[in-house]
Design an enzyme around this catalytic site. Structure first.
Site, PDB file in Angstrom:
ATOM      1  N   ARG A   1       0.864  -1.179   0.000  1.00  0.00           N
ATOM      2  CA  ARG A   1       0.000   0.000   0.000  1.00  0.00           C
ATOM      3  C   ARG A   1       0.903   1.231   0.000  1.00  0.00           C
ATOM      4  O   ARG A   1       2.024   1.189   0.491  1.00  0.00           O
ATOM      5  CB  ARG A   1      -0.903   0.018   1.231  1.00  0.00           C
ATOM      6  CG  ARG A   1      -1.843  -1.183   1.307  1.00  0.00           C
ATOM      7  CD  ARG A   1      -2.641  -1.179   2.596  1.00  0.00           C
ATOM      8  NE  ARG A   1      -3.544  -2.335   2.684  1.00  0.00           N
ATOM      9  CZ  ARG A   1      -3.192  -3.522   3.140  1.00  0.00           C
ATOM     10  NH1 ARG A   1      -1.949  -3.715   3.590  1.00  0.00           N
ATOM     11  NH2 ARG A   1      -4.055  -4.522   3.167  1.00  0.00           N
TER      12      ARG A   1
ATOM     13  N   HIS B   1      -3.734   3.079  -5.040  1.00  0.00           N
ATOM     14  CA  HIS B   1      -4.020   1.676  -4.752  1.00  0.00           C
ATOM     15  C   HIS B   1      -3.978   0.839  -6.027  1.00  0.00           C
ATOM     16  O   HIS B   1      -3.830  -0.384  -5.967  1.00  0.00           O
ATOM     17  CB  HIS B   1      -5.386   1.536  -4.084  1.00  0.00           C
ATOM     18  CG  HIS B   1      -5.468   0.388  -3.135  1.00  0.00           C
ATOM     19  ND1 HIS B   1      -4.698   0.294  -1.999  1.00  0.00           N
ATOM     20  CD2 HIS B   1      -6.212  -0.759  -3.175  1.00  0.00           C
ATOM     21  CE1 HIS B   1      -4.971  -0.833  -1.361  1.00  0.00           C
ATOM     22  NE2 HIS B   1      -5.876  -1.500  -2.057  1.00  0.00           N
TER      23      HIS B   1
END
Length: 333
Positions: free
Chosen positions: A198, A273
């Site tokens: 992430r 993302h």
């Protein structure tokens, strides 16, 4: 004996006027204890459902605070969740918790859904409120059933996962390298593309968590520690960069500006993302193992990782081999 004298001089009433219904209470004098015993016996004769315990008049906000003090403070996202629960209690009118019911909650949820709040957010909120009642019940702080136990989660439309093609990866990196206003953006992007991290995990990576050619991600969303190898060239670049520029600092705004300069179109909320999706998608398309991918991404369940399974070269090929149209001559006519 239902009344006994304690060592501290007080008197304990321990009476069971109806089998399975027991009352215990301490008093300073024997007379008070005797009157309480007599009252309890008479009340239970008149009304077997009677209880000496006063009604719980605590409001939802008070229970939310109690939950945080006893349990929530120890959660990784405890403060954020506590804040959201407080906001929800206010929106619900801070009712007396024992009168709070599923209908009033469902009505509020409908208004928020119609107001544009996403179903995923509303499902998360439902989970938070349920957890408050479940935890307090387990701790013995409340003795009634969870009022939201029967409320179902909203059925969500599965979101398409957006990932970058090889050409789009090149276009994005060119945009970052040619006009980037933050020296950290390129390497954080490369770490995300190389390890499936992430953005926040890569951006907050400290020097001690790059040992040799292995990156260690700790304090992750799932709470799991992940170890992911990276190419030697990238590891060397990161170390040189840290010596020249220091640790990574926030560069997500720079990344978004670089993305806007490209022709790449991504769904709202999937900007950085998409790099994680890109790693996972290419991993599977190149023949990677789904269980290995689960460990790399740190998913707590395989269900999350299975979203990428369809990208495997041999995924569901049995549909062609064993289906009724396996005879290609029928297709050709």
């Amino acid at each position: 004996m239902s009344i006994t004298k304690l060592e501290d001089g007080r008197w304990l009433v321990d009476v069971e006027p109806i089998k399975g219904k027991r009352f215990r209470k301490r008093f300073n004098t024997k007379g008070e204890a005797q009157r309480f015993e007599a009252t309890v016996r008479q009340k239970c004769i008149d009304n077997p459902t009677w209880s000496a315990k006063p009604k719980d008049r605590r409001r939802l906000l008070e229970l939310v605070t109690l939950w945080y003090d006893l349990h929530g403070h120890a959660l990784r996202d405890g403060e954020r969740r506590y804040s959201k629960l407080q906001q929800m209690a206010v929106r619900l009118g801070d009712p007396i918790a024992t009168t709070f019911d599923a209908t009033s909650y469902a009505q509020l949820r409908r208004k928020r859904l119609e107001g544009g709040i996403s179903g995923k957010t509303l499902n998360n909120e439902l989970g938070y409120v349920r957890a408050v009642f479940n935890e307090l019940k387990a701790l013995g702080e409340i003795d009634y059933a969870n009022p939201l136990a029967g409320v179902k989660l909203l059925r969500l439309q599965e979101r398409e996962l957006s990932w970058l093609t090889t050409e789009q990866i090149g276009e994005l990196l060119d945009s970052i390298r040619n006009r980037c206003d933050n020296p950290h953006t390129e390497l954080v992007t490369l770490l995300c593309l190389t390890t499936g991290a992430r953005w926040s995990e890569a951006e907050k990576l400290p020097a001690q968590r790059l040992q040799g050619n292995v990156v260690t991600y700790a304090e992750t969303k799932s709470g799991r520690v992940r170890h992911v190898p990276i190419p030697t060239a990238l590891a060397d670049r990161v170390r040189v960069h840290w010596r020249m520029h220091g640790p990574f600092t926030s560069c997500i705004t720079s990344f978004r500006r670089a993305l806007e300069r490209t022709t790449i179109q991504l769904p709202q909320g999937q900007a950085s993302h998409a790099l994680r999706h890109t790693f996972a998608s290419h991993f599977m398309m190149n023949g990677g193992n789904i269980l290995t991918l689960q460990k790399i991404l740190g998913h707590s369940t395989l269900t999350m990782t299975m979203r990428y399974a369809h990208l495997s070269p041999d995924h569901l090929q049995d549909a062609i081999r064993f289906g009724p149209m396996a005879n290609s001559s029928w297709v050709l006519g």
